[in-house]
Design a protein around this motif. Structure first.
Motif, PDB file in Angstrom:
ATOM      1  N   TYR A   1       2.356   1.945  -3.453  1.00 54.08           N
ATOM      2  CA  TYR A   1       1.537   2.455  -4.765  1.00 54.08           C
ATOM      3  C   TYR A   1       1.190   3.138  -4.561  1.00 54.08           C
ATOM      4  O   TYR A   1       1.144   4.397  -4.816  1.00 54.08           O
ATOM      5  CB  TYR A   1      -0.311   1.409  -4.350  1.00 54.08           C
ATOM      6  CG  TYR A   1      -1.227   1.795  -5.141  1.00 54.08           C
ATOM      7  CD1 TYR A   1      -1.287   1.589  -6.267  1.00 54.08           C
ATOM      8  CD2 TYR A   1      -1.892   2.814  -4.513  1.00 54.08           C
ATOM      9  CE1 TYR A   1      -2.433   2.057  -7.179  1.00 54.08           C
ATOM     10  CE2 TYR A   1      -3.365   3.330  -5.262  1.00 54.08           C
ATOM     11  CZ  TYR A   1      -2.835   2.913  -6.697  1.00 54.08           C
ATOM     12  OH  TYR A   1      -3.559   3.549  -7.042  1.00 54.08           O
ATOM     13  N   ALA A   2       1.523   3.792  -2.944  1.00 52.50           N
ATOM     14  CA  ALA A   2       0.437   5.349  -2.663  1.00 52.50           C
ATOM     15  C   ALA A   2       2.221   6.293  -2.611  1.00 52.50           C
ATOM     16  O   ALA A   2       1.479   7.209  -3.309  1.00 52.50           O
ATOM     17  CB  ALA A   2       0.499   5.679  -0.889  1.00 52.50           C
TER      18      ALA A   2
ATOM     19  N   GLU B   1       1.127  -0.859  -0.123  1.00 51.58           N
ATOM     20  CA  GLU B   1       0.278   0.151  -0.167  1.00 51.58           C
ATOM     21  C   GLU B   1       0.483   1.286  -0.057  1.00 51.58           C
ATOM     22  O   GLU B   1       0.586   1.763  -0.465  1.00 51.58           O
ATOM     23  CB  GLU B   1      -1.259  -0.083   0.898  1.00 51.58           C
ATOM     24  CG  GLU B   1      -2.083  -0.936   1.340  1.00 51.58           C
ATOM     25  CD  GLU B   1      -1.974  -2.753   1.427  1.00 51.58           C
ATOM     26  OE1 GLU B   1      -0.544  -2.953   1.372  1.00 51.58           O
ATOM     27  OE2 GLU B   1      -2.108  -3.605   0.469  1.00 51.58           O
ATOM     28  N   SER B   2       1.484   1.084   0.771  1.00 52.59           N
ATOM     29  CA  SER B   2       2.711   1.993   1.159  1.00 52.59           C
ATOM     30  C   SER B   2       3.702   2.565  -0.788  1.00 52.59           C
ATOM     31  O   SER B   2       3.691   3.732  -1.540  1.00 52.59           O
ATOM     32  CB  SER B   2       3.810   2.646   2.130  1.00 52.59           C
ATOM     33  OG  SER B   2       5.077   1.817   1.664  1.00 52.59           O
TER      34      SER B   2
ATOM     35  N   ASP C   1      -0.342  -6.711  11.672  1.00 52.94           N
ATOM     36  CA  ASP C   1      -1.100  -5.407  11.951  1.00 52.94           C
ATOM     37  C   ASP C   1      -1.126  -5.498   9.935  1.00 52.94           C
ATOM     38  O   ASP C   1      -0.561  -4.164   9.536  1.00 52.94           O
ATOM     39  CB  ASP C   1       0.136  -4.544  12.429  1.00 52.94           C
ATOM     40  CG  ASP C   1      -0.276  -3.233  13.247  1.00 52.94           C
ATOM     41  OD1 ASP C   1      -1.460  -3.421  12.773  1.00 52.94           O
ATOM     42  OD2 ASP C   1       0.340  -2.096  13.283  1.00 52.94           O
TER      43      ASP C   1
ATOM     44  N   ARG D   1      -3.949  -4.765  -9.373  1.00 51.44           N
ATOM     45  CA  ARG D   1      -5.017  -3.406  -9.166  1.00 51.44           C
ATOM     46  C   ARG D   1      -3.922  -2.695 -10.289  1.00 51.44           C
ATOM     47  O   ARG D   1      -4.175  -1.660 -10.869  1.00 51.44           O
ATOM     48  CB  ARG D   1      -4.433  -2.860  -8.018  1.00 51.44           C
ATOM     49  CG  ARG D   1      -5.172  -1.699  -8.487  1.00 51.44           C
ATOM     50  CD  ARG D   1      -4.968  -1.409  -6.489  1.00 51.44           C
ATOM     51  NE  ARG D   1      -5.417   0.154  -5.828  1.00 51.44           N
ATOM     52  CZ  ARG D   1      -5.245   0.804  -4.686  1.00 51.44           C
ATOM     53  NH1 ARG D   1      -4.588   0.036  -3.577  1.00 51.44           N
ATOM     54  NH2 ARG D   1      -6.477   2.184  -3.907  1.00 51.44           N
TER      55      ARG D   1
ATOM     56  N   SER E   1       1.169   6.030  -6.960  1.00 55.87           N
ATOM     57  CA  SER E   1       0.673   7.179  -7.624  1.00 55.87           C
ATOM     58  C   SER E   1       0.047   8.340  -7.514  1.00 55.87           C
ATOM     59  O   SER E   1       0.044   9.113  -8.199  1.00 55.87           O
ATOM     60  CB  SER E   1      -1.071   6.017  -7.080  1.00 55.87           C
ATOM     61  OG  SER E   1      -1.175   6.154  -6.034  1.00 55.87           O
ATOM     62  N   SER E   2       1.103   9.088  -6.771  1.00 59.07           N
ATOM     63  CA  SER E   2       1.288  10.307  -6.432  1.00 59.07           C
ATOM     64  C   SER E   2       1.555  10.773  -7.726  1.00 59.07           C
ATOM     65  O   SER E   2       2.075  11.790  -7.604  1.00 59.07           O
ATOM     66  CB  SER E   2       2.013  10.036  -4.941  1.00 59.07           C
ATOM     67  OG  SER E   2       3.551  10.462  -4.806  1.00 59.07           O
TER      68      SER E   2
END
Lengths: 274, 369
Positions: free
Chosen positions: B88-89, B85-86, B187, B110, B92-93
């Motif tokens: 991707y973040a 996720e990080s 987590d 994705r 995608s920025s």
């Protein structure tokens, strides 16, 4: 200072530019994201959705208020004692206060994990003297401890800096005029050191209320503060809008609490930090 | 004070070259299978990979990036991330440009869907025949257009034999009050939900909100027995005997058991997650040709072997798996016999609505505990 000279303006210009680029513009971006949806259209939903986070805001504030109070209770007498020592001793004490600040908060916190763990350093020592292991990590106390440990220098330094400026002759005068040590503290030292106390509270409360690393690591992933939710929104959920809304409200809360504190501390203080 | 500061500074400066010299290791491979040219020498290749996920020359291992630089003259600028996720973040920025990224299966799915990846050039990937067929044509990239498998793995249950009675064979042990306060979980919502989903018997890729609710209920029940939710801290926790039970990746168990022989590992009967991490090239890559060379290089038998031994995850590379000199040759935890393995499921990319739904549920679980 109303009529600033041309020279003063020139000297101030680099910082004004710096502040505009790195403080004002980012704040505007946060505000923009908080009031828009992913497509960029205006919306109040991000702010409305924050009602889900009432508990978490409350808890974050409780944690950081407790941490700030503990830091104050520890730091105030220390700063006083420090300010009354010989010059040389003061310098050594200053280095000792600053030393942990030279290390990254990440490393300090990670080290505390090893110390506070079930079979960590503290519990191994306790086991040696036959004391049952304590549950240290993963508790609210561990998180509050982490905040106090990391931020207490920011409480000591401003209080110390104000206290060391109190003229010894003022204290002598208080004594000459019949002040006992208690009344000297309450009627002379305390009021004179108030600006340092206010700065110290600010500088401990603000990073505590917005921390995410300390709560994550010393809370074993079970204690969630506002900072954690913001980090999760940005990093994991890629939801900049919700993250920005949370940040904005957090900032408003911080500004409000600072304003409130200034009210209590009395206006007109020549305060360096607030 | 001044003198004190200068002593400290001197000590710091002395420490720097020390750390720098500790990552030397082996910096070349003896017999490359493919041919590499120096045509792109002097250019830079930006690589984005998981942390601790490449043989880096420590403890005498092969330094993969240095070996690539020696062979091609291409400078490797290597960066790491800690979650799909990080990664991707960041990507995608649009603020970064990487030539090679190594996300997991569902994230690749994705990124393909969102048109963030570009097709690889099969003519350049001459080592691709070494990849095991069972890791080709998978759901996330059915025609192998965009990705080359780097590592594969399974999630299982790690437990401390001095703290847990018998051999647990079910995820339900993670809810057992006997082990209250000694249970860890991952987590990260997808993995934590996955375990509950296997246990309550719903699809890990369900698009039915009721299924996610069911798993969320189960996870809420777990709050009272959990010691914590961890990612990398799991190593310190399990190796130090600070917790009894933790789900984690099979490859990481091998690292942990090396430091604490009391640990054991099991694949719970309800089923478990299988994943593939694969090398891809983002749309905005600046050095496509070098990226092809690098991905081909990662499949080199020597490189793949060094990586497999360093990372301890299972390799999709047949030159590694069939090499009797491979440290984990035939290792049953990494390469379980399918006949002994409970059902395995890949995580698929989930539609954004369900994704934000389970993220919300996850937040509720965290807040409740």
């Amino acid at each position: 200072m109303k009529n600033r000279s041309f020279l003063q303006r020139i000297i101030g210009a680099p910082y004004v530019l710096w502040a505009a680029i790195f403080i004002v513009v980012p704040l505007l971006i946060v505000a923009y994201y908080a009031f828009t949806d992913p497509a960029g259209a205006f919306t109040l939903d991000n702010i409305r959705n924050l009602t889900d986070y009432g508990t978490i805001f409350r808890e974050s504030i409780v944690y950081s208020v407790v941490a700030t109070l503990i830091a104050l209770v520890l730091a105030y007498p220390f700063a006083y004692v420090m300010s009354r020592k010989r010059e040389k001793t003061q310098q050594i004490m200053m280095v000792l206060v600053m030393l942990p600040m030279w290390m990254s908060l990440l490393i300090l916190t990670y080290s505390w994990m090893g110390i506070l763990e079930r079979n960590g350093i503290i519990n191994s020592l306790l086991a040696k003297i036959g004391v049952a292991p304590l549950n240290l990590i993963g508790t609210p106390a561990a998180v509050i401890f982490g905040m106090v440990y990391n931020y207490i220098p920011y409480m000591i330094l401003p209080i110390y800096s104000v206290m060391s400026k109190i003229d010894p002759s003022v204290l002598e005068a208080a004594e000459d005029l019949g002040s006992g040590s208690a009344s000297k503290l309450y009627r002379v030292i305390l009021p004179l050191s108030m600006p340092g106390v206010v700065s110290g509270i600010t500088m401990v409360f603000v990073p505590s209320v917005s921390t995410f690393y300390i709560s994550q690591k010393l809370g074993d992933g079970k204690i969630l503060l506002v900072g954690d939710v913001i980090e999760r929104q940005i990093q994991a959920q890629n939801n900049y809008n919700a993250g920005a809304a949370l940040s904005l409200v957090l900032m408003v809360l911080i500004v409000l609490s600072l304003a409130l504190m200034k009210l209590f501390a009395g206006e007109g203080d020549d305060n360096l930090y607030v | 004070m001044k003198r004190f500061a200068s002593i400290l500074l001197a000590a710091l400066m002395a420490a720097v070259p020390l750390t720098a010299s500790s990552c030397g290791g082996n910096t070349s491979i003896s017999s490359p299978r493919a041919s590499y040219t120096k045509d792109l020498a002097g250019t830079t290749l930006n690589v984005f990979n998981w942390g601790e996920y490449i043989s880096d020359g420590s403890e005498g291992s092969l330094n993969v990036n240095k070996a690539f630089e020696a062979l091609t003259g291409i400078h490797v600028n290597y960066n790491t991330f800690d979650s799909n996720e990080s990664m991707y973040a960041k990507l995608s920025s649009g603020a970064v440009s990487y030539d090679v990224v190594i996300p997991s299966d569902y994230m690749i799915e994705r990124m393909i869907r969102e048109d963030m990846l570009q097709p690889l050039d099969p003519a350049k990937l001459t080592n691709y025949d070494l990849i095991d067929d069972q890791y080709k044509n998978l759901f996330y990239d059915p025609d192998n257009t965009y990705s080359v498998p780097y590592n594969v793995g399974l999630v299982g249950l790690i437990y401390n034999t001095t703290m847990v009675e018998g051999t647990p064979d079910s995820w339900s042990v993670m809810w057992d009050e006997k082990y209250a306060d000694n249970i860890l979980t991952i987590d990260n919502p997808r993995d934590a939900f996955g375990i509950a989903q296997f246990l309550v018997g719903v699809d890990v890729n369900s698009t039915d909100k009721a299924d996610w609710d069911k798993a969320a209920e189960k996870l809420k029940e777990q709050n009272k027995v959990l010691q914590g939710r961890v990612m990398d801290q799991v190593f310190a926790k399990m190796e130090g005997g600070n917790a009894a039970i933790a789900p984690y990746y099979a490859g990481d168990f091998l690292t942990m058991v090396g430091n604490n022989p009391d640990l054991a590992f099991v694949y719970p009967k309800e089923g478990t997650n299988i994943f593939v991490d694969a090398a891809c090239v983002p749309k905005n890559a600046a050095n496509y040709e070098a990226a092809m060379m690098y991905i081909n290089f990662l499949m080199e038998p020597e490189v793949a072997l060094a990586n497999a031994e360093f990372i301890c995850y299972a390799s999709p590379n047949t030159a590694v798996v069939n090499n009797p000199d491979y440290e984990y040759y035939g290792e049953e935890i990494l390469y379980p016999d399918p006949a002994n393995l409970p059902p395995t499921e890949y995580f698929h990319d989930i539609d954004p609505e369900i994704r934000s739904y389970y993220e919300k549920l996850w937040e509720g679980i965290l807040l409740a505990g």
